[in-house]
Design a protein around this motif. Structure first.
Motif, short mmCIF file in Angstrom:
data_model
loop_
_atom_site.label_atom_id
_atom_site.label_comp_id
_atom_site.label_asym_id
_atom_site.label_seq_id
_atom_site.Cartn_x
_atom_site.Cartn_y
_atom_site.Cartn_z
N THR A 151 0.84 -1.19 0.00
CA THR A 151 0.00 0.00 0.00
C THR A 151 0.87 1.24 0.00
O THR A 151 1.84 1.32 0.76
N VAL A 152 0.53 2.22 -0.83
CA VAL A 152 1.28 3.48 -0.91
C VAL A 152 0.30 4.63 -0.64
O VAL A 152 -0.71 4.78 -1.35
N LEU A 153 0.61 5.43 0.38
CA LEU A 153 -0.27 6.51 0.82
C LEU A 153 0.48 7.82 0.92
O LEU A 153 1.71 7.86 0.93
N SER A 154 -0.28 8.91 1.04
CA SER A 154 0.28 10.20 1.46
C SER A 154 0.06 10.34 2.96
O SER A 154 -0.82 9.70 3.55
N ASP A 155 0.85 11.22 3.59
CA ASP A 155 0.68 11.51 5.02
C ASP A 155 -0.50 12.48 5.17
O ASP A 155 -0.32 13.68 5.37
N ASN A 156 -1.72 11.96 5.07
CA ASN A 156 -2.92 12.78 5.11
C ASN A 156 -3.11 13.48 6.45
O ASN A 156 -3.37 14.69 6.50
N SER A 157 -2.97 12.73 7.52
CA SER A 157 -3.15 13.31 8.85
C SER A 157 -2.08 14.36 9.14
O SER A 157 -2.38 15.48 9.59
N GLY A 158 -0.83 14.01 8.88
CA GLY A 158 0.26 14.94 9.15
C GLY A 158 0.17 16.19 8.32
O GLY A 158 0.46 17.30 8.78
N GLY A 159 -0.23 16.04 7.05
CA GLY A 159 -0.36 17.21 6.19
C GLY A 159 -1.45 18.15 6.66
O GLY A 159 -1.27 19.38 6.68
N ALA A 160 -2.61 17.59 7.05
CA ALA A 160 -3.70 18.43 7.55
C ALA A 160 -3.29 19.12 8.85
O ALA A 160 -3.59 20.31 9.06
N ARG A 161 -2.61 18.40 9.70
CA ARG A 161 -2.15 18.99 10.97
C ARG A 161 -1.22 20.17 10.70
O ARG A 161 -1.34 21.22 11.34
N THR A 162 -0.33 20.02 9.73
CA THR A 162 0.59 21.11 9.38
C THR A 162 -0.18 22.32 8.85
O THR A 162 0.11 23.47 9.22
N GLY A 163 -1.18 22.08 7.99
CA GLY A 163 -1.94 23.18 7.41
C GLY A 163 -2.74 23.95 8.44
O GLY A 163 -2.76 25.19 8.43
N VAL A 164 -3.40 23.23 9.34
CA VAL A 164 -4.21 23.90 10.37
C VAL A 164 -3.31 24.62 11.37
O VAL A 164 -3.62 25.74 11.81
N ARG A 190 -7.59 13.33 7.27
CA ARG A 190 -7.39 14.78 7.25
C ARG A 190 -8.18 15.46 8.36
O ARG A 190 -7.71 16.42 8.98
N LEU A 191 -9.38 14.94 8.63
CA LEU A 191 -10.15 15.47 9.76
C LEU A 191 -9.44 15.19 11.07
O LEU A 191 -9.41 16.04 11.97
N TYR A 192 -8.84 14.01 11.18
CA TYR A 192 -8.07 13.68 12.38
C TYR A 192 -6.90 14.66 12.54
O TYR A 192 -6.62 15.13 13.65
N GLY A 193 -6.22 14.98 11.46
CA GLY A 193 -5.12 15.93 11.54
C GLY A 193 -5.58 17.31 11.97
O GLY A 193 -4.89 18.00 12.73
N PRO A 204 -10.60 24.24 21.44
CA PRO A 204 -11.70 23.26 21.47
C PRO A 204 -12.09 22.82 20.06
O PRO A 204 -11.92 23.56 19.09
N TYR A 205 -12.59 21.60 19.97
CA TYR A 205 -13.14 21.09 18.72
C TYR A 205 -14.62 21.42 18.70
O TYR A 205 -15.39 20.99 19.57
N ASP A 206 -15.06 22.19 17.72
CA ASP A 206 -16.44 22.64 17.62
C ASP A 206 -17.07 21.97 16.39
O ASP A 206 -16.74 22.30 15.25
N GLU A 207 -17.97 21.04 16.63
CA GLU A 207 -18.59 20.30 15.52
C GLU A 207 -19.35 21.19 14.55
O GLU A 207 -19.50 20.86 13.37
N SER A 208 -19.82 22.35 15.03
CA SER A 208 -20.57 23.25 14.15
C SER A 208 -19.68 23.88 13.08
O SER A 208 -20.18 24.44 12.10
N LEU A 209 -18.35 23.80 13.27
CA LEU A 209 -17.41 24.33 12.30
C LEU A 209 -16.89 23.26 11.34
O LEU A 209 -15.95 23.52 10.58
N VAL A 210 -17.48 22.07 11.39
CA VAL A 210 -17.03 20.96 10.56
C VAL A 210 -18.15 20.53 9.62
O VAL A 210 -19.28 20.29 10.04
N ALA A 211 -17.83 20.46 8.33
CA ALA A 211 -18.78 19.98 7.33
C ALA A 211 -18.10 18.96 6.45
O ALA A 211 -17.01 19.21 5.93
N THR A 212 -18.71 17.79 6.30
CA THR A 212 -18.16 16.75 5.43
C THR A 212 -19.25 16.29 4.47
O THR A 212 -20.43 16.23 4.83
N GLY A 213 -18.85 16.01 3.25
CA GLY A 213 -19.82 15.56 2.26
C GLY A 213 -19.36 15.90 0.87
O GLY A 213 -18.22 16.31 0.65
N PRO A 214 -20.25 15.75 -0.13
CA PRO A 214 -19.87 16.01 -1.52
C PRO A 214 -19.43 17.46 -1.73
O PRO A 214 -19.89 18.37 -1.03
#
Length: 320
Positions: A151-164, A190-193, A204-214
């Motif tokens: 399996t070959v992946l990108s560091d999705n979690s680490g990349g998102a963490r860096t961006g945020v 990426r959400l985990y990151g 704090p993690y605020d669920e109202s600021l999170v949207a996932t979908g198409p």
């Protein structure tokens, strides 16, 4: 081949040795055979050659959408590696449909491809087990497929963490996350990151600021968040399709986007991105597949490739 032997005045076996680059032919004779080959326009029958080895000199590539620049980058890289290995690529797009993925994979297997490179769509890949048991080689790329294969992946979690974290360092405390469906491995990582970066900063993690979908819903989701009494001051977007959808709303919120995209550097301000490398993903997966086809053994590998932050302006804006 008989015509080449006659023209070069050598035995048929001598021509075969030259064509297959086998030892035992002196330089002068080999040169005479090569000259005859060029003069007559002889081409080796690759199909017969590989079939004698139990191969078809072809691999199957199953991606999500060939029209997406990310997946076209993977596809081109796989083709380049395949060509260097004397192999052709049969490819198809799943459109995020597990049944279509299954149909494509099994069709490629019925055509006796030597190996498979798959961007998994569904979560159940047990249908592949009989093919793996029969000796076909497989590599998952971009996402794991739930089977014990390379399996070959990108560091999705680490990349998102860096961006945020980049947005946090520029003074943002209310950061929206707009990403793909949470059922998709890359989106989940990426959400985990994103959450990890908030936690690291004591926010704090605020669920109202999170949207996932198409992607089609991304703009509406962000517009809704901006109507809050305490709206977000920045946004982190989970992939290039989401980013474009957000930009089309006209909101020019400070932003870091996961995935680079065409013209991102020409917008004003330019879009700061966390870039993965689809070409390297594709070439790494293909090289690993061809090593397996060449006989390399060992436990399945899980390779995670790094991402990189590219500051362009949008992620460096401070809260207004």
């Amino acid at each position: 081949m008989k015509d080449v032997a006659a023209a070069a005045e050598v035995a048929l076996k001598t021509v075969s040795r030259v064509v297959n680059e086998e030892p035992g032919v002196n330089a002068a004779t080999a040169a005479r055979v090569v000259a005859a080959i060029e003069r007559l326009g002889y081409r080796r029958n690759e199909s017969a050659r590989v079939l004698r080895k139990g191969r078809t000199a072809s691999i199957g590539l199953v991606i999500e959408d060939v029209a997406d620049p990310f997946y076209s980058g993977i596809s081109r890289a796989v083709e380049d590696v395949a060509l260097r290995n004397g192999s052709l690529v049969l490819s198809g797009s799943t459109g995020k449909e597990p049944e279509r993925e299954r149909g494509l994979v099994l069709t490629f297997c019925s055509r006796r491809v030597d190996g498979l490179i798959i961007v998994p769509t569904g979560s159940d890949h047990e249908y592949l087990l009989p093919e793996l048991d029969a000796g076909i080689a497989a590599v998952f790329v971009d996402r794991p497929g739930g089977l014990d294969v390379d399996t070959v992946l990108s560091d999705n979690s680490g990349g998102a963490r860096t961006g945020v974290t980049h947005l946090i360092r520029h003074g943002h405390r209310r950061i929206a996350y707009v990403g793909d469906s949470a059922s998709i491995f890359t989106a989940t990582e990426r959400l985990y990151g994103y959450r990890h970066a908030l936690r690291d900063a004591g926010l704090p993690y605020d669920e109202s600021l999170v949207a996932t979908g198409p992607a089609e819903q991304a703009g509406t989701a962000l517009t809704g968040m901006l109507s809050f009494d305490d709206p977000p001051t920045a946004v982190f977007t989970g992939n290039s399709r989401i980013t474009v959808a957000v930009l089309r709303t006209g909101h020019r919120l400070p932003m870091v986007a996961f995935d680079d995209f065409e013209l991102a550097d020409l917008l004003v301000p330019g879009v700061t991105v966390v870039a993965q490398d689809p070409v390297r993903l594709g070439s790494t997966a293909a090289e690993l597949l061809f090593r397996r086809l060449a006989g390399e053994l060992g436990t399945p590998e899980r390779i995670e490739l790094p991402t990189r932050l590219i500051p362009r302006g949008s992620g460096e804006l401070r809260p207004s």
